[in-house]
Design an enzyme around this catalytic site. Structure first.
Site, PDB file in Angstrom:
ATOM      1  N   GLU A  79      15.262  22.661  27.583  1.00 17.42           N
ATOM      2  CA  GLU A  79      14.143  23.062  28.294  1.00 17.42           C
ATOM      3  C   GLU A  79      14.818  24.319  28.902  1.00 17.42           C
ATOM      4  OE1 GLU A  79      10.948  22.005  28.457  1.00 17.42           O
ATOM      5  OE2 GLU A  79      11.620  20.306  27.174  1.00 17.42           O
ATOM      6  N   HIS A 115       7.039  21.313  16.719  1.00 21.52           N
ATOM      7  CA  HIS A 115       8.055  20.489  17.156  1.00 21.52           C
ATOM      8  C   HIS A 115       7.473  19.363  15.521  1.00 21.52           C
ATOM      9  CE1 HIS A 115       6.002  20.228  21.602  1.00 21.52           C
ATOM     10  NE2 HIS A 115       6.981  19.985  21.730  1.00 21.52           N
TER      11      HIS A 115
END
Length: 879
Positions: free
Chosen positions: A377, A468
């Site tokens: 992240e 993703h």
């Protein structure tokens, strides 16, 4: 990115022709690689030209005056300069008439040896063909309303959504599209996540273009704490004047006395929406302890792991020559202990300025406990401040893939995990409290996915075009390089590619070029560069990989550029929205026959046209004209085009769904006084009639057949919306409201998409809010309500439906795993009842079916690498 094991995701097979990758040589000669659609090269490599000393930005501008680039340096704004030993890379952003160009960036590479600076190469994405007026024709406020109406298809989510202040940008399509970029915020009800997207709306025509997800789902004193795994760690903290200690790290070289801290805040159970957005909300304080020992409560919230992990990520990137996420020593902020509707938030995300971690709950540790999640992240912050890869399609998958790579690299190096260990390639494997590591991760960088075999052909409405779902194709190639070259060498090359060679709109082939260019610049040997090339080859990332994909359907209209709303079909005639091949200009309506021939343009105006419908003889659609005032119209024209288009309805308020039968036209529009969504009907020259005139009642998704209109009736009671189908008889004006299905618990059921046929109305109803839905049928007089497929454990997760007299066709998310079979697929069952049958064996996304005669269906299909309108006349049954 989302760190919850995804409930609805898939991987699709794409069989294509792959051409050989570029040849390698120890000292390749200077070469210029062109880029389609611009005269500026994609890359000029192999240079050794003298450059001026002093300011690298001035030297780069001077170099770009060379005729080989076709670049006007006045259009370039310097972003930053990356220094890597003797290498310097200057990154510019393109402006067009003063406005930023989305994805327009160009880079110049220098090397200094023996005190002499030379240019070694340059490249990126500079659009030479831009020529667009920069004065908008519509306001940002109207653009926001259009974005909410067109780019958020889910009704429940749209009810929560708001559009923020807009800014003008140029989208690089054709000669350019002036667009409003607006933030959309709210709650993504269907996914159970916050909504935070950037919407792009054509500022000249009002046409919504696309949206991009902004979430990336995942005096000094020394303290200590215990991680959730029981490891004692040292924490760099800060002692306040009152003697308390905060998780505020000012010990790093980036601290300059004002900024450059690593700070971890405790949300103390605040809702995600209270902390989401730019910066740190007022009143939110760093995690605090009365002593240097940060005790069990800070372990439980994830504060210890978040703070320790952020320091490790900082140290990892500093080893690569980067000072903080922004490269300039800016502070790094983390917020832990957030909730979602009163429950632990089972996720982690980067919101554009800070990390936000959920507490995990009974099945998961706090999400800051997984160092690869922390590294992943925070890497989104590094990407945002370097190549800023657009979170859409292949560039978005590369964004995720690079975060995968560096997140795992931080963890395996910190924990001393050998690259050969089976857990080394797993992402998030340490999050589960009870499940073994092999059952916990969201992704595996050693999953062996291959572009020609496994790329998902999804549209931008599904996972941002596969950001993703397709990431491990690219990150898998990078991880292969790390396994064979070792961490330090591979990390340096991949980081150099990200910061010095990639630009925002790069695709997989651009990404390969960037890594290979970085490998040359890092002076890898020829054999090491062969390792790099072989890794991309193993994952199918070669020129031309996205061609030649087999399907079992017939293409009706190829490579559609505006496939966001359903097509219309009646008999063998269809209508569909399209746009210019480069995606520029207003949308228009085309029509054609399933028997063959090219589609022809039906709409005649130069406004934004969308939402087409047909009864086989004429087409109707919604149109928006922009000027000093915005006007919405419902237009009609015979399919044979023997007469011009005519205006059925005109209003300053938004028009949505339209339907037609003979001389009767139905539409869904916003009441300009009450702002409620209403269903209107007009017969011939008669005045329009409001079918949903009752106060507090709204109407959505009308369809018409044999003089009967079915629509979704919506009203509010307390905090909940209630939904059920209603059937309006055009001739008599009478109306039947079908009974609302009882919901489970304290929430009402949710119905969707009522479709009327010659004798029935069919619709979807979710009883218990789990996303699966019953397929319901009733007579048009409201009698004989029957569940063709009851809601329950075997019900389909259907989100769209259309029907003819013979069969009902559903758009279904078939399953919960990340496999090709779980992309949206069409299923069909007889109107009389029976088993659901697979309609097409195409491997990509099958989206928004329209039913015709018999069992004929048309739909948008993403299998073949673009969005096509395709058809079949019978189910495939088994695939």
């Amino acid at each position: 990115m989302s760190w919850r094991p995804p409930a609805l995701a898939a991987a699709a097979l794409a069989v294509v022709l792959a051409l050989p990758g570029p040849a390698l040589a120890d000292d390749p000669p200077p070469q210029v690689e062109p880029r389609a659609g611009t005269e500026a090269p994609a890359e000029v490599s192999g240079l050794a030209e003298p450059a001026r000393a002093g300011d690298p930005v001035a030297a780069a501008r001077e170099h770009l005056t060379s005729p080989r680039y076709r670049i006007d340096p006045a259009d370039l704004v310097p972003l930053h300069t990356v220094v890597d030993g003797g290498d310097e890379t200057v990154r510019f952003a393109q402006r067009h008439r003063g406005l930023p160009v989305l994805g327009g960036q160009y880079l110049v590479h220098f090397r200094t040896e023996g005190g002499k600076r030379t240019v070694t190469g340059a490249g990126g994405r500079y659009l030479t063909e831009l020529d667009v007026a920069t004065t908008p024709a519509i306001t940002a406020e109207l653009a926001g309303r259009l974005a909410l109406a067109r780019l958020i298809p889910d009704h429940a989510t749209r009810q929560t959504a708001r559009a923020g202040a807009g800014e003008l940008v140029v989208v690089p399509r054709g000669a350019g599209v002036l667009a409003w970029r607006l933030p959309l915020t709210g709650r993504d009800v269907r996914r159970g996540l916050p909504l935070l997207r950037d919407a792009y709306v054509d500022a000249h025509t009002g046409r919504p273009l696309f949206s991009v997800d902004r979430l990336r789902l995942a005096g000094p004193a020394e303290g200590a704490g215990t991680t959730v795994y029981g490891e004692r760690v040292t924490l760099q903290a800060y002692q306040r004047d009152d003697g308390a200690y905060e998780l505020r790290d000012r010990s790093r070289p980036m601290w300059n006395g004002t900024t450059g801290e690593i700070i971890t805040y405790d949300a103390k159970g605040a809702d995600l929406f209270d902390v989401l957005g730019p910066g740190i909300p007022p009143g939110l304080e760093p995690a605090r302890s009365a002593t240097p020992e940060f005790g069990p409560e800070h372990t439980a919230t994830g504060a210890v792991d978040a703070h320790h992990g952020a320091g490790l990520v900082y140290a990892f990137y500093r080893g690569l020559g980067r000072e903080g996420l922004d490269g300039r020593g800016g502070s790094m902020h983390s917020v832990v202990n957030v909730t979602w509707d009163g429950e632990p938030f089972i996720n982690a995300l980067w919101d554009g300025t800070k990390m936000i971690y959920g507490g995990g709950g009974p099945d998961f540790h706090p999400f800051a406990a997984a160092l690869d999640v922390v590294g992943h992240e925070l890497t989104h912050g590094v990407i945002e401040h370097s190549a800023n890869l657009l979170y859409l399609n292949q560039s978005g998958a590369m964004n995720e893939g690079l975060a995968d790579y560096f997140g795992n690299a931080v963890e395996v190096d910190t924990l001393g995990v050998p690259m050969t260990h089976p857990d080394a390639s797993l992402l998030g494997e340490r999050l589960c409290k009870t499940a073994p590591p092999a059952d916990c991760p969201t992704r595996d960088l050693d999953d062996g996915r291959h572009a020609t075999r496994d790329y998902l052909g999804v549209t931008v409405g599904f996972d941002g075009g596969g950001v993703h779902l397709n990431s491990t194709i690219f990150s898998g190639a990078l991880w292969d390089i790390r396994e064979r070259l070792g961490g330090p060498k591979a990390d340096r090359v991949v980081y150099k590619a990200l910061t010095e060679y990639m630009t925002p709109l790069d695709d997989f082939v651009d990404g390969r070029r960037a890594v290979e260019s970085a490998a040359r610049a890092a002076r890898l040997t020829a054999s090491e560069r062969l390792v790099v090339a072989a890794a991309f080859d193993r994952h199918g990332i070669k020129r031309g990989w996205d061609r030649r994909i087999p399907t079992d359907s017939q293409v009706v209209a190829d490579d559609l550029m505006a496939a966001f709303t359903p097509p219309g079909l009646s008999g063998d005639r269809y209508v569909v929205t399209d746009a210019a091949d480069d995606g520029t200009g207003p949308t228009y309506i085309v029509t054609g026959s399933l028997r063959g021939g090219d589609p022809v343009r039906l709409s005649q105006n130069d406004d934004v046209n969308d939402l087409p419908a047909t009864d086989g003889r004429r087409g109707v659609w919604a149109s928006m004209e922009t000027g000093q005032e915005v006007t919405f119209r419902v237009l009609s024209r015979p399919l044979d085009r023997r007469s011009p288009e005519t205006v059925v309805h005109e209003s300053p308020a938004l028009v949505n769904t339209v339907a037609v039968e003979g001389d009767t036209v139905v539409w869904e529009g916003v009441d300009p006084v009450s702002s409620e969504m209403e269903v209107w009907v007009r017969r011939g020259a008669a005045a329009p009639v409001n079918v949903t005139a009752e106060a507090g009642v709204e109407g959505y998704q009308p369809t018409i057949k044999n003089g009967k209109i079915a629509y979704l009736r919506v009203w509010a009671e307390g905090d909940h919306f209630h939904t059920t189908p209603a059937v309006h008889d055009v001739a008599s004006g009478t109306q039947v409201v079908l009974p609302e299905a009882p919901g489970a618990g304290d929430r009402p059921s949710s119905s969707l998409r009522p479709v009327v046929t010659s004798g029935h109305v069919v619709w979807l109803t979710d009883i218990d809010g789990d996303g699966t839905a019953a397929v319901m049928r009733a007579a048009t007089d409201g009698t004989g309500v029957t569940a063709l497929v009851p809601d329950g454990p075997d019900a389909p997760m259907a989100f769209w439906l259309d029907a003819g007299d013979t069969a009902v066709t559903l758009d279904v998310l078939p399953g919960p795993t990340i496999q090709n079979r779980d992309l949206p697929k069409l299923f069909q069952l007889p109107m009389a009842g029976g088993a659901l049958e697979r309609f097409s064996c195409n491997r990509g996304e099958q989206f928004l079916p329209a039913a015709g005669d018999g069992r004929r269906v048309i739909w948008f299909d993403g299998t073949a690498g673009d969005t096509d309108l395709v058809t079949r006349d019978r189910p495939a049954r088994r695939c």
